[in-house]
Enzyme design. Structure first.
Site, PDB file in Angstrom:
ATOM      1  N   GLY A  78      29.361  30.692  18.328  1.00  0.00           N
ATOM      2  CA  GLY A  78      29.325  31.965  17.500  1.00  0.00           C
ATOM      3  C   GLY A  78      30.653  32.593  17.790  1.00  0.00           C
ATOM      4  O   GLY A  78      31.823  32.134  17.792  1.00  0.00           O
ATOM      5  N   GLU A 130      50.721  11.274  10.325  1.00  0.00           N
ATOM      6  CA  GLU A 130      50.617   9.857  10.436  1.00  0.00           C
ATOM      7  C   GLU A 130      49.696   9.049   9.269  1.00  0.00           C
ATOM      8  O   GLU A 130      49.056   8.325   9.611  1.00  0.00           O
ATOM      9  CB  GLU A 130      49.748   9.534  11.754  1.00  0.00           C
ATOM     10  CG  GLU A 130      50.776   9.900  13.022  1.00  0.00           C
ATOM     11  CD  GLU A 130      52.082   8.563  13.248  1.00  0.00           C
ATOM     12  OE1 GLU A 130      51.947   7.664  12.341  1.00  0.00           O
ATOM     13  OE2 GLU A 130      52.676   8.882  14.224  1.00  0.00           O
TER      14      GLU A 130
END
Length: 311
Positions: free
Chosen positions: A268, A292
């Protein structure tokens, strides 16, 4: 890579890139090149190495690179700019791709060079200000009439694109492992928090919705780990692994992004603050589906390999 990334993705990506540089030298370098560079990279004389492939117009399509190398007597003269180069400010040596024969089909006339960082023809551009992985430097690298001797060629002339494709496949296992580490750390923190945080007179970990969130996420991360280990095993034993590396990179990085956001949701408002490392993990993990080879490129590779198997 996974364990390092649990603490710091920036350190892990620096390790991954230096691994790539070492591996390409080990795989195709001459004995002299191995003796000259690998001990310096492994022993710390060079803080790291850098992989100079990407350019402003050649990211997902590295065969379109524009950097040129021209033979002048017994030296090669390199001109061009590489972009998004990890560890560029700290590298002792660069592995550089340049077009050496522009008259052949795209991707065929590319050669790989070893260029030392103290070469007067090399300069490092301003660092990129990134969303995450801020502890890893990312810079342009400019080659301006950069002269290197003939023995700076890594592998065979005009064979550089094949080298790049082969080495990137191995690097994907490393980046997938990095993503797994970040995501596992994020979920471990969120799990501990859920077991302590109380709402409605119960620990939130007692609620089935929270438990199912954790169950699904940890199951995905375990699947990612097994895909990565399988790809690594195939690579280590000398078997074909390009498809498996792409599958592992695709799945693990996408799962890691979901995991970090699930962890943030479990915590939260607390997870959104800098008091906990969740906000950093969430920023750090995002780029793993981009560098990559993007997730889209991984799907292209997987699809191509699946069709090649039945051709």
């Amino acid at each position: 890579m996974t364990e390092i990334a649990k603490s710091c993705a920036s350190t892990a990506v620096s390790v991954s890139v230096t691994n790539l540089v070492c591996e390409v030298i080990q795989s195709i370098g001459t004995e002299e090149q191995k003796r000259r560079y690998i001990p310096k990279l492994c022993g710390g004389e060079y803080i790291g190495g850098s992989f100079c492939l990407s350019e402003a117009g050649a990211g997902s399509d590295p065969s379109g690179l524009q950097t040129r190398a021209v033979l002048d007597g017994d030296e090669w003269v390199i001109n061009g700019t590489k972009m998004w180069i990890s560890s560029a400010e700290y590298a002792g040596v660069f592995v550089v791709w340049a077009v050496t024969d522009p008259n052949v089909p795209k991707g065929k006339g590319i050669t790989c060079f070893l260029v030392e960082s103290d070469n007067p023809g090399v300069s490092i551009g301003k660092p990129e200000h990134k969303m995450g992985q801020r502890g890893s430097s990312t810079n342009p690298v400019i080659f301006d009439n950069c002269r290197v001797p003939a023995d700076a060629i890594l592998g065979k002339p005009n064979d550089g694109f094949r080298i790049a494709i082969a080495e990137l496949a191995g690097g994907r296992i490393g980046i997938g492992s990095l993503a797994l580490g970040v995501a596992t750390a994020a979920m471990d923190i969120a799990r501990q928090y859920a077991s302590e945080r109380e709402q409605f007179e119960s620990k939130i970990s007692d609620f089935q919705g929270i438990q199912w969130n954790m169950a699904d996420t940890y199951t995905e991360l375990e699947a990612a780990r097994l895909l990565l280990m399988n790809a690594a095993y195939l690579k280590e034993t000398g078997q074909s692994f390009m498809k498996h590396a792409a599958m592992a990179k695709l799945y693990s990085t996408e799962a890691a992004n979901r995991a970090c956001y699930n962890a943030l949701q479990l915590m939260g408002g607390a997870g959104y603050t800098e008091e906990f490392p969740l906000e950093r993990f969430t920023r750090d993990v995002r780029v793993t589906t981009i560098y990559e080879g993007t997730s889209e490129i991984q799907r292209v590779i997987i699809g191509r390999e699946l069709l090649r198997e039945i051709a």
